[in-house]
Design a protein around this motif. Structure first.
Motif, mmCIF file in Angstrom:
data_model
loop_
_atom_site.group_PDB
_atom_site.id
_atom_site.type_symbol
_atom_site.label_atom_id
_atom_site.label_comp_id
_atom_site.label_asym_id
_atom_site.label_seq_id
_atom_site.Cartn_x
_atom_site.Cartn_y
_atom_site.Cartn_z
ATOM 1 N N GLY A 165 -0.790 -18.702 5.385
ATOM 2 C CA GLY A 165 -1.572 -19.517 4.476
ATOM 3 C C GLY A 165 -3.075 -19.370 4.625
ATOM 4 O O GLY A 165 -3.572 -18.507 5.359
ATOM 5 N N SER A 166 -3.798 -20.245 3.933
ATOM 6 C CA SER A 166 -5.255 -20.200 3.862
ATOM 7 C C SER A 166 -5.897 -20.724 5.147
ATOM 8 O O SER A 166 -5.312 -21.548 5.860
ATOM 9 N N PHE A 167 -7.117 -20.253 5.414
ATOM 10 C CA PHE A 167 -7.891 -20.811 6.531
ATOM 11 C C PHE A 167 -9.357 -20.461 6.338
ATOM 12 O O PHE A 167 -9.706 -19.536 5.604
ATOM 13 N N ASN A 168 -10.222 -21.231 7.000
ATOM 14 C CA ASN A 168 -11.670 -21.007 6.955
ATOM 15 C C ASN A 168 -12.197 -20.831 8.366
ATOM 16 O O ASN A 168 -11.737 -21.512 9.304
ATOM 17 N N THR B 271 -13.647 -17.350 4.339
ATOM 18 C CA THR B 271 -12.449 -18.069 3.927
ATOM 19 C C THR B 271 -11.427 -17.118 3.338
ATOM 20 O O THR B 271 -11.789 -16.163 2.635
ATOM 21 N N TYR B 272 -10.162 -17.362 3.630
ATOM 22 C CA TYR B 272 -9.065 -16.697 2.935
ATOM 23 C C TYR B 272 -8.328 -17.770 2.154
ATOM 24 O O TYR B 272 -7.929 -18.791 2.715
ATOM 25 N N GLU C 147 -7.878 -15.482 17.476
ATOM 26 C CA GLU C 147 -6.747 -15.102 16.635
ATOM 27 C C GLU C 147 -7.150 -15.123 15.155
ATOM 28 O O GLU C 147 -6.803 -14.212 14.386
ATOM 29 N N ALA C 148 -7.887 -16.159 14.747
ATOM 30 C CA ALA C 148 -8.310 -16.264 13.350
ATOM 31 C C ALA C 148 -9.269 -15.129 12.984
ATOM 32 O O ALA C 148 -9.184 -14.556 11.884
ATOM 33 N N ALA C 149 -10.191 -14.796 13.899
ATOM 34 C CA ALA C 149 -11.144 -13.714 13.639
ATOM 35 C C ALA C 149 -10.417 -12.379 13.502
ATOM 36 O O ALA C 149 -10.765 -11.551 12.638
ATOM 37 N N LEU C 150 -9.399 -12.167 14.330
ATOM 38 C CA LEU C 150 -8.618 -10.930 14.253
ATOM 39 C C LEU C 150 -7.874 -10.853 12.921
ATOM 40 O O LEU C 150 -7.873 -9.815 12.240
ATOM 41 N N ARG C 151 -7.271 -11.961 12.525
ATOM 42 C CA ARG C 151 -6.552 -11.982 11.245
ATOM 43 C C ARG C 151 -7.503 -11.729 10.080
ATOM 44 O O ARG C 151 -7.158 -11.020 9.132
ATOM 45 N N TYR C 152 -8.688 -12.327 10.167
ATOM 46 C CA TYR C 152 -9.633 -12.156 9.059
ATOM 47 C C TYR C 152 -10.101 -10.705 8.970
ATOM 48 O O TYR C 152 -10.265 -10.163 7.868
#
Length: 282
Positions: A207-210, A105-106, A240-245
């Protein structure tokens, strides 16, 4: 509120709990006051829980199981009852969270729900002016039980430094919350990093995401807007989310550096300070 003579056990987990408590108590030939004496509470509380006017706690449920010899029935039921107190739109995510093998989580604004103290959670949830604040708090605390399992999920939390400085609930609440983060930093299955202000622009300014990963099911990305939450297993979104994380993890302070920063903020911003009347007068 429900009447004891019309309680429908099929209406909700809470109704079923109340109906079953009454049934088991009467089968044991105990009055409400008598059961209360055995489990160290009032007969009035027993009646309020039987008629859904009060939410049962896990401690209450364990004591009822011991008193009535119900082999863990109420200890199992209370999890369903507390989960049902979550907002309807959030329950699907909570169900997936409980099944996840890996949670990352971010959080840009707040401590992640699984890491919150009860006081911090109460202050956060109160901002929504809910009808049943205590029910929501109990449900949030129940969610955290997944971290206490024999095989808990691996959890990785990246917190924006702003989370540490936002005084949710006041100085004392924040001190205890940051202390909780430091305690969790030693958890075998937990990693906490802080994204410092010095990072400037970063990969998740949106913003935040999990991100949730499972043993056999597809990965899921979860985000929230002002009124609800959204889950998707779309492969492009997951990628995309995995790359950002990954970029966030690389930009954030190391785990050790994060512990040092949390400690410094806790001491400098929320440490013990003399009250104005206690300060020396020149």
């Amino acid at each position: 509120m429900a009447n004891i003579h019309t309680l429908d056990p099929n209406a909700s987990p809470l109704d079923y709990y109340g109906w079953e408590l009454r049934r088991q108590r009467e089968a044991a030939c105990l009055k409400q006051g008598q059961l209360g004496e055995i489990i160290f509470c009032t007969g009035s509380l027993i009646g309020q829980i039987e008629t859904t006017k009060k939410l049962p706690t896990r401690d209450f449920s364990e004591r009822v199981d011991a008193a009535l010899g119900t082999d863990g029935v109420f200890s199992r039921l209370v999890g369903l009852v507390l989960r049902s107190q979550l907002p309807t739109w959030f329950q699907p995510y909570a169900d997936m969270e409980a099944r996840a093998m890996y949670i990352s989580t971010y959080q840009a604004q707040l401590v992640y729900g699984l890491l919150q103290t009860e006081e911090y959670a109460r202050a956060v949830l109160a901002t929504g002016m809910p009808d049943d604040l205590e029910g929501l708090v109990a449900a949030r605390m129940e969610r955290q039980r997944i971290l206490e399992r024999e095989h808990p999920p691996l959890a990785w939390a990246i917190l924006d430094e702003a989370v540490l400085h936002r005084p949710i609930g006041g100085r004392d609440v924040m001190r205890r919350q940051l202390l909780r983060l430091l305690e969790l930093a030693d958890h075998r299955w937990m990693r906490i990093q802080v994204l410092p202000f010095a990072a400037g622009e970063h990969a998740s300014l949106d913003g935040s995401f999990n991100l949730l990963r499972f043993e056999s099911d597809p990965d899921i990305v979860y985000t929230e807007d002002i009124v609800s939450g959204h889950m998707t297993a779309n492969p492009d979104t997951i990628r995309e989310a995995a790359l950002r994380y990954a970029h966030l993890q690389a930009t954030a302070l190391s785990v050790g550096e994060s512990v040092a920063l949390i400690t410094r903020v806790m001491e400098e911003c929320y440490g013990d300070r003399p009250r104005p009347e206690e300060r020396a007068v020149a």
